[in-house]
Design a protein around this motif. Structure first.
Motif, PDB file in Angstrom:
ATOM      1  N   GLY A 249       0.801  -1.092  -0.276  1.00 53.02           N
ATOM      2  CA  GLY A 249       0.129   0.144   0.085  1.00 53.02           C
ATOM      3  C   GLY A 249       0.933   1.288   0.037  1.00 53.02           C
ATOM      4  N   GLU A 250       0.242   2.409   0.231  1.00 54.40           N
ATOM      5  CA  GLU A 250       0.912   3.600   0.198  1.00 54.40           C
ATOM      6  C   GLU A 250       0.444   4.501   1.297  1.00 54.40           C
ATOM      7  OE1 GLU A 250       0.204   5.671  -3.353  1.00 54.40           O
ATOM      8  OE2 GLU A 250       1.141   3.863  -4.709  1.00 54.40           O
ATOM      9  N   LEU A 251       0.928   5.047   2.061  1.00 56.09           N
ATOM     10  CA  LEU A 251       0.858   6.148   3.095  1.00 56.09           C
ATOM     11  C   LEU A 251       1.421   7.365   2.854  1.00 56.09           C
ATOM     12  CD1 LEU A 251      -0.518   6.499   6.050  1.00 56.09           C
ATOM     13  CD2 LEU A 251       1.917   5.877   6.908  1.00 56.09           C
ATOM     14  N   HIS A 252       0.531   8.684   2.527  1.00 61.26           N
ATOM     15  CA  HIS A 252       1.031   9.929   2.299  1.00 61.26           C
ATOM     16  C   HIS A 252       0.372  10.999   2.946  1.00 61.26           C
ATOM     17  CE1 HIS A 252      -2.141  10.164  -0.859  1.00 61.26           C
ATOM     18  NE2 HIS A 252      -1.955   9.015  -0.859  1.00 61.26           N
ATOM     19  N   CYS A 253       0.965  12.014   2.936  1.00 61.93           N
ATOM     20  CA  CYS A 253       0.417  13.351   3.814  1.00 61.93           C
ATOM     21  C   CYS A 253       0.154  14.398   2.835  1.00 61.93           C
ATOM     22  CB  CYS A 253       1.440  13.413   4.884  1.00 61.93           C
ATOM     23  SG  CYS A 253       1.159  15.176   5.609  1.00 61.93           S
ATOM     24  N   GLU A 254      -0.756  15.108   3.230  1.00 61.20           N
ATOM     25  CA  GLU A 254      -1.170  16.400   2.512  1.00 61.20           C
ATOM     26  C   GLU A 254      -1.707  17.349   3.720  1.00 61.20           C
ATOM     27  OE1 GLU A 254      -4.113  16.542  -0.471  1.00 61.20           O
ATOM     28  OE2 GLU A 254      -5.717  15.365   0.833  1.00 61.20           O
ATOM     29  N   SER A 255      -1.190  18.932   3.625  1.00 60.13           N
ATOM     30  CA  SER A 255      -1.518  19.530   4.817  1.00 60.13           C
ATOM     31  C   SER A 255      -1.464  21.206   4.084  1.00 60.13           C
ATOM     32  CB  SER A 255      -0.653  19.579   5.764  1.00 60.13           C
ATOM     33  OG  SER A 255      -0.731  20.469   6.902  1.00 60.13           O
ATOM     34  N   GLU A 256      -2.499  21.848   4.824  1.00 58.04           N
ATOM     35  CA  GLU A 256      -2.570  23.365   4.444  1.00 58.04           C
ATOM     36  C   GLU A 256      -2.140  23.913   5.913  1.00 58.04           C
ATOM     37  OE1 GLU A 256      -5.441  26.972   3.175  1.00 58.04           O
ATOM     38  OE2 GLU A 256      -6.135  24.725   2.609  1.00 58.04           O
ATOM     39  N   PRO A 257      -0.877  24.466   5.866  1.00 59.96           N
ATOM     40  CA  PRO A 257      -0.439  25.041   7.066  1.00 59.96           C
ATOM     41  C   PRO A 257      -1.396  26.027   7.848  1.00 59.96           C
ATOM     42  CG  PRO A 257       1.462  25.032   5.618  1.00 59.96           C
ATOM     43  CD  PRO A 257       0.160  24.542   4.951  1.00 59.96           C
ATOM     44  N   GLY A 258      -1.492  25.958   8.978  1.00 54.14           N
ATOM     45  CA  GLY A 258      -2.501  26.770   9.648  1.00 54.14           C
ATOM     46  C   GLY A 258      -4.120  26.222   9.681  1.00 54.14           C
ATOM     47  N   ARG A 259      -4.246  25.283   9.074  1.00 55.09           N
ATOM     48  CA  ARG A 259      -5.823  24.781   8.773  1.00 55.09           C
ATOM     49  C   ARG A 259      -5.897  23.416   8.945  1.00 55.09           C
ATOM     50  NH1 ARG A 259      -8.795  27.146   3.483  1.00 55.09           N
ATOM     51  NH2 ARG A 259     -10.671  26.586   4.936  1.00 55.09           N
ATOM     52  N   TRP A 260      -5.329  22.625   8.323  1.00 53.17           N
ATOM     53  CA  TRP A 260      -5.739  21.114   8.485  1.00 53.17           C
ATOM     54  C   TRP A 260      -4.546  20.364   7.984  1.00 53.17           C
ATOM     55  CZ3 TRP A 260      -5.135  18.932   3.659  1.00 53.17           C
ATOM     56  CH2 TRP A 260      -5.532  19.780   2.456  1.00 53.17           C
ATOM     57  N   THR A 261      -4.574  18.920   8.453  1.00 51.35           N
ATOM     58  CA  THR A 261      -3.715  17.788   7.910  1.00 51.35           C
ATOM     59  C   THR A 261      -4.348  16.514   7.537  1.00 51.35           C
ATOM     60  OG1 THR A 261      -1.851  18.812   8.992  1.00 51.35           O
ATOM     61  CG2 THR A 261      -1.641  16.430   8.485  1.00 51.35           C
ATOM     62  N   ARG A 262      -4.154  15.945   6.494  1.00 50.77           N
ATOM     63  CA  ARG A 262      -4.562  14.674   6.130  1.00 50.77           C
ATOM     64  C   ARG A 262      -3.480  13.674   6.092  1.00 50.77           C
ATOM     65  NH1 ARG A 262      -7.833  17.852   2.207  1.00 50.77           N
ATOM     66  NH2 ARG A 262      -9.587  18.798   3.342  1.00 50.77           N
ATOM     67  N   PHE A 263      -3.618  12.458   6.446  1.00 47.54           N
ATOM     68  CA  PHE A 263      -2.782  11.361   6.285  1.00 47.54           C
ATOM     69  C   PHE A 263      -3.752  10.371   5.600  1.00 47.54           C
ATOM     70  CE2 PHE A 263      -0.132  13.389   9.168  1.00 47.54           C
ATOM     71  CZ  PHE A 263       1.194  12.931   8.674  1.00 47.54           C
ATOM     72  N   HIS A 264      -3.476   9.953   4.295  1.00 47.58           N
ATOM     73  CA  HIS A 264      -4.175   8.877   3.473  1.00 47.58           C
ATOM     74  C   HIS A 264      -3.566   7.317   3.413  1.00 47.58           C
ATOM     75  CE1 HIS A 264      -6.585  12.222   2.094  1.00 47.58           C
ATOM     76  NE2 HIS A 264      -5.324  12.718   1.474  1.00 47.58           N
ATOM     77  N   LEU A 265      -4.152   6.310   3.995  1.00 52.46           N
ATOM     78  CA  LEU A 265      -3.773   5.110   4.165  1.00 52.46           C
ATOM     79  C   LEU A 265      -4.436   4.335   3.037  1.00 52.46           C
ATOM     80  CD1 LEU A 265      -2.514   2.473   5.135  1.00 52.46           C
ATOM     81  CD2 LEU A 265      -4.310   2.470   7.048  1.00 52.46           C
ATOM     82  N   ASP A 266      -3.499   4.023   1.902  1.00 53.86           N
ATOM     83  CA  ASP A 266      -4.176   3.350   0.750  1.00 53.86           C
ATOM     84  C   ASP A 266      -3.827   2.018   0.686  1.00 53.86           C
ATOM     85  OD1 ASP A 266      -5.192   5.863  -0.054  1.00 53.86           O
ATOM     86  OD2 ASP A 266      -3.652   6.268  -1.475  1.00 53.86           O
ATOM     87  N   LEU A 267      -4.876   0.861   0.493  1.00 54.42           N
ATOM     88  CA  LEU A 267      -4.432  -0.313   0.771  1.00 54.42           C
ATOM     89  C   LEU A 267      -5.423  -1.291  -0.351  1.00 54.42           C
ATOM     90  CD1 LEU A 267      -4.617  -1.402   4.399  1.00 54.42           C
ATOM     91  CD2 LEU A 267      -2.443  -1.185   3.288  1.00 54.42           C
ATOM     92  N   PRO A 268      -4.524  -1.959  -1.296  1.00 52.40           N
ATOM     93  CA  PRO A 268      -5.339  -2.629  -2.173  1.00 52.40           C
ATOM     94  C   PRO A 268      -6.697  -3.581  -1.758  1.00 52.40           C
ATOM     95  CG  PRO A 268      -3.351  -3.604  -1.953  1.00 52.40           C
ATOM     96  CD  PRO A 268      -3.397  -2.399  -1.061  1.00 52.40           C
ATOM     97  N   VAL A 269      -7.519  -3.651  -2.484  1.00 46.70           N
ATOM     98  CA  VAL A 269      -8.754  -4.523  -2.093  1.00 46.70           C
ATOM     99  C   VAL A 269      -8.273  -6.076  -2.251  1.00 46.70           C
ATOM    100  CG1 VAL A 269     -10.911  -5.303  -2.689  1.00 46.70           C
ATOM    101  CG2 VAL A 269     -10.429  -2.878  -2.330  1.00 46.70           C
TER     102      VAL A 269
END
Length: 272
Positions: A249-269
């Motif tokens: 799978g994949e684990l990656h991060c996206e964020s907007e400083p001062g507002r939010w952070t998201r960590f996405h955990l992607d796994l194959p079905v």
């Protein structure tokens, strides 16, 4: 033919080439090199853990044993009991770190089984249910009732989610406290398609201070941490990233400083 007195118009040749494919390949090369460097660091940690595990665990067992003896032989009103309990708690923490590191040293690929994401989330919430109320954090969930199964070692994926959720709670605690209302984090899951295959994306989101682009590039590096000295080893996200990669799978991060952070955990079905 140019007649006398006539001026010849200047000519200009422009060469145009499409470099979009080159840029795509260059981005893929850089991403592959980054993954390779991270994998090499994780392998180094695994070799280190495998070599010193017994040397660490043996004295830990002794420390734990003596602390338990102090607890058993100390009057409940004595502060020594509290000291011994703290020794036991910290010893268990070190033992957990060693155990996590040994996961990479073994490179165990067995005991993968089809698992429902609802079961993993339920077990995860049971582990951290004491954290959210204490920190006055509400968890907003959105997971469809019917979801395909994933093939994984469920305990390890639970470990990843526990790490992501507790990190989200800590980012909230370090953010500016609001005068009204409680803080909230989000946990969502959805099915999406990539490269003709079905995947499940589980996202942990918080609305804290966010993460700067410079730090986002390093969050999965072993031993990288923004915490104060003694507050963390910088292994949680590195270990989580390694676990997810071992599951394909994949684990990656996206964020907007001062507002939010998201960590996405992607796994194959699970195809089975």
């Amino acid at each position: 033919m140019v007649q006398d007195g006539e001026s010849k118009a200047p000519t200009c040749r422009v060469a145009v080439s499409d470099i979009s494919e080159y840029k795509r390949l260059e981005q893929e090369r850089q991403a592959m090199e980054a993954r390779l460097r991270r994998q090499q660091k994780l392998e180094s940690i695994g070799r280190l853990a495998g070599g010193v595990a017994h040397e660490i665990n043996n004295p830990l067992a002794g420390i734990m044993g003596f602390a338990q003896l102090i607890t058993a032989r100390t009057d409940k009103t004595s502060p020594l009991g509290e000291y011994a309990s703290e020794i036991i708690r910290l010893t268990e923490r070190v033992a957990t770190i060693v155990s996590n590191l040994l996961t990479f040293a073994r490179h165990d690929t067995q005991s993968h089984g089809p698992t429902d994401i609802h079961e993993i989330v339920g077990a995860t919430l049971a582990l951290i249910q004491t954290v959210m109320p204490r920190d006055q954090i509400t968890l907003e969930m959105c997971i469809p009732e019917k979801m395909p199964r994933i093939k994984c070692r469920s305990q390890q994926i639970q470990q990843v989610l526990v790490n992501l959720l507790t990190n989200a709670a800590k980012r909230w605690m370090r953010s500016i406290r609001r005068a009204i209302g409680t803080k909230s984090s989000g946990l969502t899951a959805q099915v999406f398609e990539k490269a003709g295959k079905a995947w499940i994306r589980t996202t942990v989101e918080d609305h804290g201070r966010g993460i700067s682009p410079e730090i986002q590039e390093k969050v999965f590096d072993p031993f990288f941490t923004t915490k104060e000295p003694g507050k963390g080893m910088g292994l949680g996200l590195a270990i989580s990233h390694g676990i997810v990669e071992e599951h394909g799978g994949e684990l990656h991060c996206e964020s907007e400083p001062g507002r939010w952070t998201r960590f996405h955990l992607d796994l194959p079905v699970d195809k089975g």
